[in-house]
Structure formats: structure tokens, C-alpha cells
Design a protein around this motif. Sequence first.
Motif, PDB file in Angstrom:
ATOM      1  N   PRO A  51       9.809  49.317  20.743  1.00 50.31           N
ATOM      2  CA  PRO A  51      10.121  49.368  22.632  1.00 50.31           C
ATOM      3  C   PRO A  51       7.841  49.028  22.735  1.00 50.31           C
ATOM      4  N   SER A  52       7.509  49.919  21.851  1.00 46.44           N
ATOM      5  CA  SER A  52       5.305  49.268  22.235  1.00 46.44           C
ATOM      6  C   SER A  52       5.145  48.335  21.118  1.00 46.44           C
ATOM      7  N   ASP A  53       5.756  47.599  20.737  1.00 46.47           N
ATOM      8  CA  ASP A  53       5.449  46.699  20.585  1.00 46.47           C
ATOM      9  C   ASP A  53       6.385  45.465  22.117  1.00 46.47           C
ATOM     10  N   LEU A  54       7.255  45.579  22.559  1.00 49.21           N
ATOM     11  CA  LEU A  54       7.368  45.365  23.279  1.00 49.21           C
ATOM     12  C   LEU A  54       6.305  44.985  24.521  1.00 49.21           C
ATOM     13  N   HIS A  55       6.449  46.495  25.022  1.00 50.85           N
ATOM     14  CA  HIS A  55       5.143  47.069  26.274  1.00 50.85           C
ATOM     15  C   HIS A  55       3.873  45.915  26.220  1.00 50.85           C
ATOM     16  N   GLU A  56       3.845  45.540  24.961  1.00 46.97           N
ATOM     17  CA  GLU A  56       2.228  45.386  24.132  1.00 46.97           C
ATOM     18  C   GLU A  56       2.429  43.803  24.487  1.00 46.97           C
ATOM     19  N   GLN A  57       3.483  43.057  24.151  1.00 50.13           N
ATOM     20  CA  GLN A  57       3.220  41.840  24.719  1.00 50.13           C
ATOM     21  C   GLN A  57       3.424  41.127  25.928  1.00 50.13           C
ATOM     22  N   LEU A  58       4.684  42.935  26.525  1.00 52.90           N
ATOM     23  CA  LEU A  58       4.324  42.322  28.289  1.00 52.90           C
ATOM     24  C   LEU A  58       3.518  42.289  29.048  1.00 52.90           C
ATOM     25  N   SER A  59       2.136  43.062  28.556  1.00 53.15           N
ATOM     26  CA  SER A  59       0.902  43.375  28.926  1.00 53.15           C
ATOM     27  C   SER A  59       0.102  42.048  29.118  1.00 53.15           C
ATOM     28  N   LYS A  60       0.352  41.703  27.777  1.00 56.46           N
ATOM     29  CA  LYS A  60      -0.483  40.779  27.764  1.00 56.46           C
ATOM     30  C   LYS A  60      -0.779  39.726  28.321  1.00 56.46           C
ATOM     31  N   ALA A  62       1.278  39.521  31.364  1.00 51.95           N
ATOM     32  CA  ALA A  62       1.088  39.537  32.527  1.00 51.95           C
ATOM     33  C   ALA A  62      -0.501  39.393  32.640  1.00 51.95           C
ATOM     34  N   ASP A  63      -1.443  39.761  31.826  1.00 51.67           N
ATOM     35  CA  ASP A  63      -2.874  40.127  31.737  1.00 51.67           C
ATOM     36  C   ASP A  63      -2.882  38.563  31.895  1.00 51.67           C
ATOM     37  N   GLU A  64      -2.816  37.964  31.105  1.00 49.23           N
ATOM     38  CA  GLU A  64      -2.377  36.039  31.032  1.00 49.23           C
ATOM     39  C   GLU A  64      -2.414  35.444  32.076  1.00 49.23           C
ATOM     40  N   LYS A  65      -1.486  35.847  32.834  1.00 47.08           N
ATOM     41  CA  LYS A  65      -0.682  35.414  34.519  1.00 47.08           C
ATOM     42  C   LYS A  65      -1.691  35.914  35.030  1.00 47.08           C
ATOM     43  N   GLY A  66      -2.625  36.492  35.360  1.00 46.43           N
ATOM     44  CA  GLY A  66      -3.462  37.260  36.131  1.00 46.43           C
ATOM     45  C   GLY A  66      -3.253  39.104  36.760  1.00 46.43           C
ATOM     46  N   GLY A  67      -1.871  38.761  36.307  1.00 48.34           N
ATOM     47  CA  GLY A  67      -1.670  40.645  36.773  1.00 48.34           C
ATOM     48  C   GLY A  67      -1.911  41.804  36.278  1.00 48.34           C
ATOM     49  N   LYS A  68      -1.882  43.110  37.163  1.00 45.46           N
ATOM     50  CA  LYS A  68      -2.055  44.121  36.538  1.00 45.46           C
ATOM     51  C   LYS A  68      -1.560  45.393  36.876  1.00 45.46           C
ATOM     52  N   TYR A  69       0.316  44.745  37.320  1.00 50.25           N
ATOM     53  CA  TYR A  69       0.665  45.504  36.583  1.00 50.25           C
ATOM     54  C   TYR A  69       2.472  44.588  36.348  1.00 50.25           C
ATOM     55  N   TYR A  70       3.385  45.357  35.945  1.00 45.59           N
ATOM     56  CA  TYR A  70       4.492  44.893  35.692  1.00 45.59           C
ATOM     57  C   TYR A  70       6.325  45.753  35.429  1.00 45.59           C
ATOM     58  N   VAL A  71       6.644  45.053  35.875  1.00 44.15           N
ATOM     59  CA  VAL A  71       7.922  45.549  36.251  1.00 44.15           C
ATOM     60  C   VAL A  71       8.809  45.649  35.077  1.00 44.15           C
ATOM     61  N   ILE A  72       9.814  46.094  34.695  1.00 42.60           N
ATOM     62  CA  ILE A  72      10.416  45.647  33.439  1.00 42.60           C
ATOM     63  C   ILE A  72      11.664  45.447  34.049  1.00 42.60           C
ATOM     64  N   ILE A  73      12.367  44.499  34.356  1.00 44.86           N
ATOM     65  CA  ILE A  73      13.572  44.328  35.606  1.00 44.86           C
ATOM     66  C   ILE A  73      14.917  43.979  33.919  1.00 44.86           C
ATOM     67  N   ALA A  74      14.737  43.350  33.338  1.00 43.23           N
ATOM     68  CA  ALA A  74      16.181  43.545  31.583  1.00 43.23           C
ATOM     69  C   ALA A  74      15.723  44.123  30.749  1.00 43.23           C
ATOM     70  N   ALA A  75      16.140  44.588  29.666  1.00 40.20           N
ATOM     71  CA  ALA A  75      15.719  44.824  28.724  1.00 40.20           C
ATOM     72  C   ALA A  75      17.195  45.110  28.168  1.00 40.20           C
ATOM     73  N   ARG A  76      16.809  44.114  26.023  1.00 42.63           N
ATOM     74  CA  ARG A  76      18.233  44.631  25.912  1.00 42.63           C
ATOM     75  C   ARG A  76      17.326  44.906  24.373  1.00 42.63           C
ATOM     76  N   GLU A  77      18.721  45.320  23.451  1.00 42.69           N
ATOM     77  CA  GLU A  77      18.022  45.599  22.098  1.00 42.69           C
ATOM     78  C   GLU A  77      19.006  44.430  21.315  1.00 42.69           C
ATOM     79  N   HIS A  78      18.276  42.902  19.954  1.00 40.68           N
ATOM     80  CA  HIS A  78      19.308  42.949  19.733  1.00 40.68           C
ATOM     81  C   HIS A  78      19.065  43.135  17.981  1.00 40.68           C
ATOM     82  N   GLY A  79      19.622  44.276  17.355  1.00 42.06           N
ATOM     83  CA  GLY A  79      19.607  44.182  16.340  1.00 42.06           C
ATOM     84  C   GLY A  79      18.457  45.569  15.953  1.00 42.06           C
ATOM     85  N   PRO A  80      17.375  44.428  15.213  1.00 39.35           N
ATOM     86  CA  PRO A  80      15.870  45.215  15.094  1.00 39.35           C
ATOM     87  C   PRO A  80      15.565  44.232  16.011  1.00 39.35           C
TER      88      PRO A  80
END
Length: 90
Positions: A51-60, A62-80
Motif C-alpha cells: 500500500p505504501s508503494d501505491l500511495h507514493e505513486q498516486l501522490s506523484k 497527483a503532483d504531476e497533474k497539479g493537485g495537492k490532494y487525492y481521494v482513493i475511490i477504488a483500490a484492490r489487490e491482485h495477488g502480490p
Amino acid sequence: MKKILAALVLSAIAFGASASQLITKEEVAHFKLTHIGDISVGPSGGQFSSPSDLHEQLSKLADEKGGKYYVIIAAREHGPNFDATAEVYK
């Protein structure tokens, strides 16, 4: 030694201050934030294996899109791996 430790702490604070932050839908409504788009990350050979890898990538993304915040609307795990979709706000 103290100077090195202080530099590391300051760089961590500076990085954290510039990275987009995960917030809730309630915070979006309370602060009347502006939606600027959506982002998605998906499994890619184990790149998002925690999950920390996922949050790090989402944050990156969001930054590239010019955002300061993000809200996860869907997430799931596929094996590893994990994938997620988030809304970006400023």
C-alpha cells in the motif's frame, strides 16, 4: 553527525510538504476543494507490491497533474500487486 541528521530531517519535511496528500471525501466537501481530474495506477510486475508503494505513486501522479490532494475511490489487490483509481483536487 548532527548536521547530517538535521539535513535528512529537513529534506524529509521538504519532500513531504511538496507531495500530494491522501484525504477523505468529507475533507473535500469541508474545504470545498476543486476537482482537477482522475489518476490510476495498476499492477506492473510487482512495482506496487505494498500500500505504501501505491500511495507514493498516486501522490506523484497527483503532483504531476497539479493537485495537492487525492481521494482513493477504488483500490484492490491482485495477488502480490495493488491497483487504484483516485480523484485529484487542489
